[in-house]
Design a protein around this motif. Sequence first.
Motif, short mmCIF file in Angstrom:
data_model
loop_
_atom_site.label_atom_id
_atom_site.label_comp_id
_atom_site.label_asym_id
_atom_site.label_seq_id
_atom_site.Cartn_x
_atom_site.Cartn_y
_atom_site.Cartn_z
N ARG A 163 3.81 -19.09 -9.12
CA ARG A 163 3.28 -19.80 -10.11
C ARG A 163 2.64 -19.08 -11.19
O ARG A 163 2.44 -19.53 -12.32
CB ARG A 163 2.11 -20.60 -9.61
N HIS A 164 2.58 -17.83 -10.87
CA HIS A 164 1.92 -16.75 -11.95
C HIS A 164 2.90 -15.69 -12.42
O HIS A 164 2.67 -15.06 -13.53
CB HIS A 164 0.79 -15.84 -11.36
N GLY A 165 4.39 -16.09 -12.13
CA GLY A 165 5.21 -15.26 -12.77
C GLY A 165 5.96 -14.73 -11.70
O GLY A 165 5.38 -14.00 -10.72
N GLU A 166 7.19 -14.63 -11.88
CA GLU A 166 8.15 -13.77 -11.01
C GLU A 166 7.90 -12.20 -10.87
O GLU A 166 8.28 -11.79 -9.86
CB GLU A 166 9.62 -14.06 -11.34
N ASP A 167 7.33 -11.89 -11.90
CA ASP A 167 7.01 -10.40 -12.01
C ASP A 167 5.90 -10.11 -10.84
O ASP A 167 5.77 -9.04 -10.15
CB ASP A 167 6.26 -9.90 -13.22
N LYS A 168 4.91 -11.25 -10.46
CA LYS A 168 4.01 -11.02 -9.65
C LYS A 168 4.56 -11.19 -8.01
O LYS A 168 4.30 -10.32 -7.10
CB LYS A 168 2.99 -12.27 -9.46
N VAL A 169 5.81 -11.86 -7.91
CA VAL A 169 6.45 -11.87 -6.65
C VAL A 169 7.23 -10.56 -6.51
O VAL A 169 7.33 -9.99 -5.37
CB VAL A 169 7.33 -13.03 -6.60
N VAL A 170 7.59 -10.13 -7.58
CA VAL A 170 8.37 -8.56 -7.62
C VAL A 170 7.18 -7.61 -6.97
O VAL A 170 7.53 -6.78 -6.01
CB VAL A 170 9.01 -8.12 -9.07
N ILE A 171 6.38 -7.86 -7.32
CA ILE A 171 5.10 -6.59 -7.16
C ILE A 171 5.04 -7.00 -5.40
O ILE A 171 4.65 -5.88 -4.80
CB ILE A 171 3.79 -6.68 -7.89
N PHE A 172 4.76 -8.07 -5.13
CA PHE A 172 4.38 -8.50 -3.63
C PHE A 172 5.51 -7.85 -2.94
O PHE A 172 5.07 -7.56 -1.86
CB PHE A 172 4.05 -9.93 -3.50
N ASP A 173 6.86 -8.25 -3.40
CA ASP A 173 7.88 -7.74 -2.28
C ASP A 173 8.06 -6.24 -2.15
O ASP A 173 8.17 -5.73 -1.30
CB ASP A 173 9.05 -8.32 -3.15
N LYS A 174 7.65 -5.52 -3.31
CA LYS A 174 7.56 -4.12 -3.04
C LYS A 174 6.52 -3.54 -2.08
O LYS A 174 6.65 -2.85 -1.28
CB LYS A 174 7.14 -3.42 -4.38
N TRP A 175 5.21 -4.36 -2.07
CA TRP A 175 4.09 -4.36 -1.29
C TRP A 175 4.46 -4.55 0.01
O TRP A 175 4.09 -3.75 1.03
CB TRP A 175 2.97 -4.83 -1.75
N HIS A 176 5.30 -5.75 0.27
CA HIS A 176 5.70 -6.15 1.56
C HIS A 176 6.57 -5.24 2.29
O HIS A 176 6.61 -5.07 3.55
CB HIS A 176 6.18 -7.71 1.55
N GLU A 177 7.51 -4.64 1.32
CA GLU A 177 8.41 -3.66 1.91
C GLU A 177 7.64 -2.57 2.47
O GLU A 177 8.03 -2.12 3.69
CB GLU A 177 9.43 -3.37 0.98
N ARG A 178 6.47 -2.02 1.87
CA ARG A 178 5.86 -0.84 2.12
C ARG A 178 4.83 -1.27 3.58
O ARG A 178 4.76 -0.41 4.28
CB ARG A 178 5.28 -0.41 0.97
N PHE A 179 4.04 -2.18 3.47
CA PHE A 179 2.91 -2.59 4.19
C PHE A 179 3.30 -3.67 5.28
O PHE A 179 2.60 -3.91 6.23
CB PHE A 179 1.94 -3.21 3.35
N GLY A 180 4.32 -4.42 5.12
CA GLY A 180 4.51 -5.63 6.04
C GLY A 180 5.24 -5.23 7.24
O GLY A 180 5.07 -6.38 8.12
N GLY A 181 5.69 -4.41 7.47
CA GLY A 181 6.42 -4.57 8.64
C GLY A 181 6.85 -3.48 9.80
O GLY A 181 6.87 -3.43 10.68
#
Length: 181
Positions: A163-181
């Motif tokens: 809702r705040h922009g796809e750029d926010k999702v891109v940042i989250f996805d990078k974090w998730h790749e590093r932290f999520g699992g």
Amino acid sequence: MNPIALIEKHYPPGSTTHRILLQHSEQVAEKAVIIANRMPKTAVDTDFVREAALLHDIGILFTAAPLLGCKGTLPYLCHGIKGRELLDAEGLPRHALVCERHIGVGLSAEEIVRQKLPLPVRDMLPLSLEERIVAYADLFFSKNPAKLGFERSVDKVRNSLARHGEDKVVIFDKWHERFGG
């Protein structure tokens, strides 16, 4: 440094706001510490991550958020900068930066101007590994009393950020790749 004592200095134990803030912050801290413990030991200050996660929302008392028992006058978005002010006054500048920089995946000065947000015009982006871990962990937990205690799914976090922009999702996805699992 005792983060719970610091919270209780500003939030009366037993109050609705204290209960909500503490439960939310403990959930964020638990997730953040798990992530920190998966990192190489020299890369992250796990004790700091726990303290900062417990204190990241300490500024909510200044906001008008009746659902959370907060009777302040500021828009909820301002809780990060008010938390920074409070923790700076306590002599905790590193913790203070986590407060300011944990909103979503961070806010740039350009976004603040473009969206006319009620915030000082400066970058409020998580820079250190510890700041990013706390911001990431926070995305999974709401302070809404109806949702308190439940962890959001990765898809719900992505949808919320979109809702705040796809750029926010891109940042989250990078974090998730590093932290999520």
